[in-house]
Design a protein around this motif. Structure first.
Motif, PDB file in Angstrom:
ATOM      1  N   HIS A 132       0.756  -0.943  -0.147  1.00 25.67           N
ATOM      2  CA  HIS A 132       0.071  -0.152  -0.399  1.00 25.67           C
ATOM      3  C   HIS A 132       0.366   1.403  -0.206  1.00 25.67           C
ATOM      4  N   ILE A 191      -7.005   3.732  -6.063  1.00 18.36           N
ATOM      5  CA  ILE A 191      -8.332   4.425  -5.256  1.00 18.36           C
ATOM      6  C   ILE A 191      -8.186   5.363  -4.722  1.00 18.36           C
ATOM      7  N   HIS A 207     -15.308   2.499  -2.286  1.00 14.25           N
ATOM      8  CA  HIS A 207     -14.388   3.735  -3.681  1.00 14.25           C
ATOM      9  C   HIS A 207     -14.382   3.058  -5.306  1.00 14.25           C
ATOM     10  N   ASP A 208     -13.589   3.632  -5.805  1.00 15.17           N
ATOM     11  CA  ASP A 208     -14.365   3.083  -7.368  1.00 15.17           C
ATOM     12  C   ASP A 208     -12.401   2.480  -6.706  1.00 15.17           C
ATOM     13  N   ARG A 209     -11.719   2.005  -7.906  1.00 16.40           N
ATOM     14  CA  ARG A 209     -10.813   0.989  -8.012  1.00 16.40           C
ATOM     15  C   ARG A 209     -10.357   1.087  -9.294  1.00 16.40           C
ATOM     16  N   TRP A 266      -3.031   4.204  -3.671  1.00 16.81           N
ATOM     17  CA  TRP A 266      -2.790   3.061  -4.378  1.00 16.81           C
ATOM     18  C   TRP A 266      -2.366   1.968  -4.066  1.00 16.81           C
TER      19      TRP A 266
END
Length: 317
Positions: free
Chosen positions: A158, A221, A240-242, A177
């Protein structure tokens, strides 16, 4: 910060990093699928292939420490682009960090200094620190419950901190990310890990990479409204969008003594166009501390890599 690490360890190991001391070099490339360009103009997100040099490492400051004694797994990356641009990353296998700023980091190193007779921190000092730092207690609770990857190869790494991405239209997004492995996850048995060989993580990685390349997907992210971008101790919530931006591939491996990852640092503020720092105070603190650590070990001169030292220690015993 570097002084506090040296104080906590109680001994300086000349020529070595002051933290994340034991590591190994890897190299390969990143295959971008172009999806990241919606968030940033960084060269990493242009469709194509970019070379990368990396370094897997455990935590701690003792070069010859056993892998089982270091529950932390880390990954440093250095992406090289045309026109003298590069992007360096310092990634952790936890989604959050143990403190939110440099002052608390120093205080934690002082409070957690091991007693030479027990090799454990003074309970009263740690209790006092944790009583006013619930975020650190939250991190320790997370570590106690979360499964620990059995290999460098099957962990997720991460960014910890948030960064500001800017796309070709000038729109900005705060982004964290992570690199998610294609290798199936398995957890180490913490109750028996002390019986494993001292270099088991590195031996495992050597074997795996000699058999086949290893792959991770870069997942971007973007933040949601209300997400904290200035505090790495707070995880972002669900929903969240990925964005899968491409695949990281490692197909080369070497010791630090023979590889190409030892003589530079993984400063998280060495960034390409299209990426800039957020308001997280840890970022400039990490950058400065890495520079000081690098300067000190450069003056001291290089030493045999930590894995070689561990092997020599085992042979002597």
């Amino acid at each position: 910060m570097v002084d506090s690490l040296e104080y906590n360890t109680g001994k300086i190991y000349p020529g070595f990093r002051r933290a994340h001391t034991k590591g190994i070099c890897v190299a390969g490339h990143f295959d971008s699928n172009g999806s990241g360009a919606a968030l940033s103009t960084a060269p990493l997100f242009v469709t194509g292939t970019v070379p990368v040099i990396g370094r897997f490492n455990t935590g701690g400051s003792v070069p010859a420490g056993a892998d089982a004694d270091q529950i932390f797994h880390g990954l440093g990356l250095r992406f090289l682009f045309p026109a003298r641009q590069e992007w360096r990353m310092a990634l952790d296998d936890t989604p959050i960090f143990i403190v939110s700023n440099a002052t608390d980091f120093i205080a934690l190193q002082i409070a957690s200094k091991p007693d030479p007779s027990t090799m454990q921190p003074d309970p009263s000092k740690m209790k006092a620190f944790l009583s006013v730092h619930p975020e650190t207690q939250r991190f320790l609770d997370y570590l106690a419950k979360a499964p620990t990857p059995s290999s460098f190869a099957n962990g997720t790494y991460h960014s910890i901190n948030a960064f500001r991405f800017t796309n070709a239209d000038g729109a900005t997004h705060f982004v964290r990310w992570q690199f998610e492995s294609e290798t199936p996850f398995t957890a180490i048995d913490k109750s028996t890990s002390s019986k494993l060989p001292p270099n088991f993580l590195f031996d495992d990685l050597l074997q795996r990479m000699h058999e086949a390349p290893l792959r991770w997907h870069l997942i971007l992210i973007p933040s949601n409204p209300g997400d904290r971008t200035d505090n790495a101790t707070i995880a972002w919530g669900p929903g969240h969008d990925r964005v899968d931006a491409g695949t990281l591939v490692f197909d080369q491996i070497a010791t630090e003594e023979n590889g190409h990852c030892r003589d530079f640092n993984y400063d998280p503020l060495i960034l390409p166009k299209g990426v800039s720092r957020s308001d997280d105070p840890l970022l400039p603190a990490r950058s400065a501390a890495y520079a000081v650590s690098f300067e000190r070990r450069a003056i001291e001169g290089p030493r045999p890599d930590a894995i070689t030292l561990q092997e020599e220690k085992g042979a002597a015993q």
